[in-house]
Motif scaffolding. Structure first.
Motif: not given
Lengths: 335, 500
Positions: B298, B301, B303, B323-324, B327, B340-341, B344, B351, B355-356, B358, B409-410
């Motif tokens: 965390r 990343f 967080i 996180p942004r 990334i 949870r993380h 979704i 989607h 998501m990461a 965009h 996603r990653w």
């Protein structure tokens, strides 16, 4: 597979229910009253309800994020009063004052945004607070009774003239509707509203700027509330502190009726527009019923008082329809 | 001996999906009977039939003396069937004794509660299962395994003869597992039958007498555990030979991608971490739960940002505060808590996958649906995600496939450093080896991989180097071929003490 299908199906069915409700309303009012579907009445329906429609449009992104904005009606009151003061006391052109009023709405939305997105306070509580704060400010500025009127005709035309056969303000409504539809359905910002509504933590982990995007949603409702206030003043020809009382609840009704989940995530602008239509037609029809001589006086007076009750019933029936139908079919399938 | 529970030819469909296609199962007194199968094989449905949550379409159940068509939850309880779930369903604000009392005795709303009797009963039950818990402790203050012990006490107190345990060790540390195993063995000794569900084969070998394997809603055989080895069991589950559990390392590690010097974060309990991860290398991160591994991830990343110390990526010092930002520097984090993380669940997998990215995929904020669908289809194909299409909601996929979506996603962000946190937790054996292959393939392509895992065989099998964390810091970095004892010793901080 079955789970995937069922997430889509009720959504469509919900919109069908709404269309059915709207058709039913039209048939009922056409049968009871006269000339309900007349051009002039149809344009009246919109003229008198554009403000609520605007609020409902702007409320949709907020509810998609899983939030709520109860302060929009009070914000209209504050913006209306400020508009009146800017024109009458500061002798500004009504158009400059209109832009400034929208700016005041934006700042008020910014206050909600700061408290909700930055301070992480619950939206219901924050906007319940600003609901009282904004209305209180409006009343303090006018000492509770003062109202502003006698605006130039060129400005009043915004609320009372027709452009290309439609009420002038309806064109503004169309523009806002298109803009918010694009925002919600065609931009990354709109996508992020849903993601935040479904899972704020998950959105953060995906690198979505949750704070910023959440702020934008509340700033937008503030700005649109300012716009709605200007249009309301132009229609009534008068700016008072009580402008827009109760509008926030009508707007939320329209959004929820339109199928947007109050828990955030799912919902469409098309749904909101249908929900808005259902509410607007019901209110117009009930108001008109008093004017017709075919009803005796008691029905006429009762129908006005019933408006709120029927709006509530409409909401409950439309929301219950889908689950009830589902439960009945499920029971039938079992036996 | 007469079985405690006998199911014959149980069938159950949900719409067009046939979840159980004629499953038979029996449980003897004093037996631990393991139920094994990939996700979606029908284990949960079978459990729900036994606990009365689902009634079967066909088949019969014999519980003790009674032959039944179906059960209800209250009938099941009456017949002595109890289920202990992964996440115990206790009242966190009440004490242990109050929870047990509430579960065992249904009283009227205005009935008087005999606190002393309640406390005594709880004490006795806890003693019977050898749990060292105070009946007055608030459940909130208990660890997950302690809460499970309370559940077991409830089950015993209700006179349960059949105890079902659904992946009881999923969130337990090694030590806690041993405690739980001891309790299960005691239950067996007292004549209770235990239905034991787990993905971890080594547990089944350690604990079970017999094992029934489910595949696609059918039972593919009930065997004595002694008659099977690991490979045979996996073969039964997936219906094919899984030739090699872990893909072999390939190629040489390249330049240092991530380097940490004395990294600290008080809020996350990270204390002075030094670590290097090279391109093309998988660094496994072992340690007990609470050793600070997820907390370190965390920090990396953004967080919970670091307080002091140095993070360098490709030699460049970085500060990471969101996180942004992480990334944008090329750091990707597949989080531990998938539901949870990671994914979704309500949103389509397309989607989720985009998501990461965009800002990259949709420059100028307008969504491009075609590009999005293409990207999703690429990942569905490349990673072998089983879904009916890019529109399928994340929640409609099995755990393993959800994990692949989270990884996709990653990967879409084209990272330099990929941090994986428990990448195969709650994932079935087939998907697990696929995910391992994907991870190894990524390292081969030059990605630096930091893999946190509590699954010791996984860490040993996958890692080129193993970093062990304890008390918020890296206490040892061991070479790839190290044995389990060395790693566990470092994790426990004991100089070579035996742990097994």
């Amino acid at each position: 597979m079955t789970a995937a299908k069922s997430t889509k199906a009720p959504f469509f069915r919900h919109e069908f229910v709404l269309v059915a409700v709207i058709v039913l309303e039209v048939i009922l009012f056409q049968a009871l009253g006269r000339r309900f579907l007349d051009g002039s009445n149809v344009s009246n329906i919109f003229r008198f309800s554009v403000e609520v429609g605007l609020l409902a449009l702007a409320m949709t992104p907020v509810i998609l994020t899983g939030g709520i904005d109860l302060s929009v009606g009070s914000m209209m009151g504050l913006c209306a009063v400020c508009f009146g003061m800017l024109v009458k006391d500061a002798s500004l052109s009504p158009w400059v004052a209109a832009v400034l009023s929208i700016g005041i709405g934006t700042v008020g939305g910014g206050l909600n945004a700061f408290l909700i997105a930055r301070m992480k306070l619950p939206p219901l509580i924050v906007t319940l607070g600003t609901f009282s704060l904004f209305r209180g400010l409006a009343e303090a500025l006018t000492k509770g009774s003062k109202s502003y009127s006698a605006f130039p005709d060129s400005f009043l035309a915004l609320g009372n003239s027709t452009v290309a056969g439609l009420p002038a303000q309806l064109w503004i409504f169309f523009l806002v509707a298109i803009g918010i539809w694009l925002l919600v359905h065609r931009t990354t910002l709109g996508r992020s509203f849903r993601a935040i509504g479904y899972s704020p933590e998950g959105s953060r982990y995906a690198g979505i700027p949750v704070e910023r995007n959440l702020s934008l949603a509340y700033i937008l409702t503030g700005a649109v509330a300012g716009l709605a206030a200007v249009i309301l003043v132009a229609r009534l020809g008068e700016a008072r502190a009580n402008a827009g009382i109760g509008y926030e609840l009508l707007a939320i009704t329209a959004v929820v009726l339109g199928g947007t989940s109050i828990f955030g995530g799912s919902g469409t602008i098309a749904g909101t527009l249908l929900g808005f239509l259902a509410v607007a037609i019901l209110n117009n029809g009930l108001k008109r019923m008093q004017d017709y001589e075919i009803f005796d006086k008691t029905i006429a007076s009762v129908s006005n008082e019933m408006s709120g009750m029927l709006t509530g019933l409409l909401l409950l029936v439309a929301l219950a329809a889908v689950p009830v139908v589902k439960a009945i079919t499920a029971r039938r399938a079992k036996s | 001996m007469k079985p405690l529970l006998q199911l014959s030819d149980i069938r159950k469909s949900f719409g067009a999906v046939r979840a159980l296609k004629g499953v038979s199962f029996d449980l003897q007194p004093g037996e631990v009977h393991a139920l094994l199968g990939e996700n979606g094989a029908g284990k949960s449905t079978l459990i729900k039939v036994i606990t009365g949550a689902h009634s079967p379409d066909e088949g019969t159940l014999v519980v003790g003396e009674e032959t039944l068509r179906s059960l209800t939850p209250s009938k099941a309880r009456e017949l002595g069937i109890a289920c202990i779930y992964q996440q115990p369903a206790l009242f966190p604000d009440l004490t242990v004794a109050e929870n047990i009392g509430l579960r065992l005795k249904k009283t009227g709303a205005f009935a008087r509660v005999n606190h002393a009797a309640r406390r005594k009963q709880a004490e006795e039950l806890l003693k019977r299962i050898g749990a060292d818990l105070s009946p007055d402790a608030e459940v909130r203050s208990l660890s997950m395994p302690e809460q499970q012990l309370v559940e077991i006490a409830c089950a015993l107190g209700s006179g349960a003869k059949v105890v079902i345990m659904d992946e009881p060790t999923a969130s337990l540390t090694q030590k806690e597992q041993h405690l739980l195993f001891a309790v299960v063995r005691d239950l067996r000794k007292s004549g209770v039958g235990v239905v034991y569900i787990s993905h971890r084969l080594e547990e089944i070998f350690a604990l079970a007498d017999r094992v029934t394997v489910l595949r696609d809603g059918e039972s593919v055989g009930t065997n004595r555990v002694d008659d099977l080895d690991e490979a045979a069991m996996i073969k039964l589950m997936v219906g094919r030979e899984v030739a090699q559990l872990y893909p072999p390392a390939e190629g040489e590690a390249g330049d240092v991608v991530l380097s940490l010097k004395n990294l600290c974060c008080a809020a996350g309990g990270v204390k002075g971490v030094d670590l290097e991860v090279r391109a093309g290398e998988i660094v496994g991160m072992a340690g007990l739960v609470g050793a600070g591994r997820t907390e370190l991830a965390r920090v990396l990343f953004g967080i919970t940002p670091a307080d002091s110390g140095e993070i360098r990526l490709n030699g460049k010092p970085l500060t990471l505060s969101s996180p942004r930002e992480a990334i944008s520097h090329g750091i990707a984090y597949v989080p531990e808590d998938r539901r949870r993380h990671g994914v979704i669940l309500e949103m389509p997998i397309a989607h989720n996958i985009t998501m990461a990215v965009h800002p990259v995929l949709f420059p100028g904020t307008w969504l491009r649906f075609k590009a999005e669908t293409e990207l999703a289809k690429d990942f569905i194909r490349d990673l072998g995600i089983k879904a009916y299409g890019p529109d399928a909601p994340g929640g409609s996929l099995s755990g393993g496939n959800q994990q692949k979506v989270s990884v996709s996603r990653w990967l879409a962000t084209k990272p330099k450093l990929l941090i994986l946190d428990e990448p195969t937790q709650g994932v079935d054996v087939g998907a697990k080896s696929e995910i391992h292959k994907i991870i190894r393939g990524l390292a081969k392509d030059g990605l630096a991989v930091l893999m946190i895992s509590s699954d010791l065989p996984e860490v040993l099998g996958m890692s080129d180097r193993i970093a062990v964390m304890r008390g918020g810091t890296v206490t040892a970095v061991l070479p790839g071929g190290s044995d389990a004892h060395e790693v566990m010793a470092a994790a426990l901080g004991h100089g070579g003490k035996e742990v097994a």
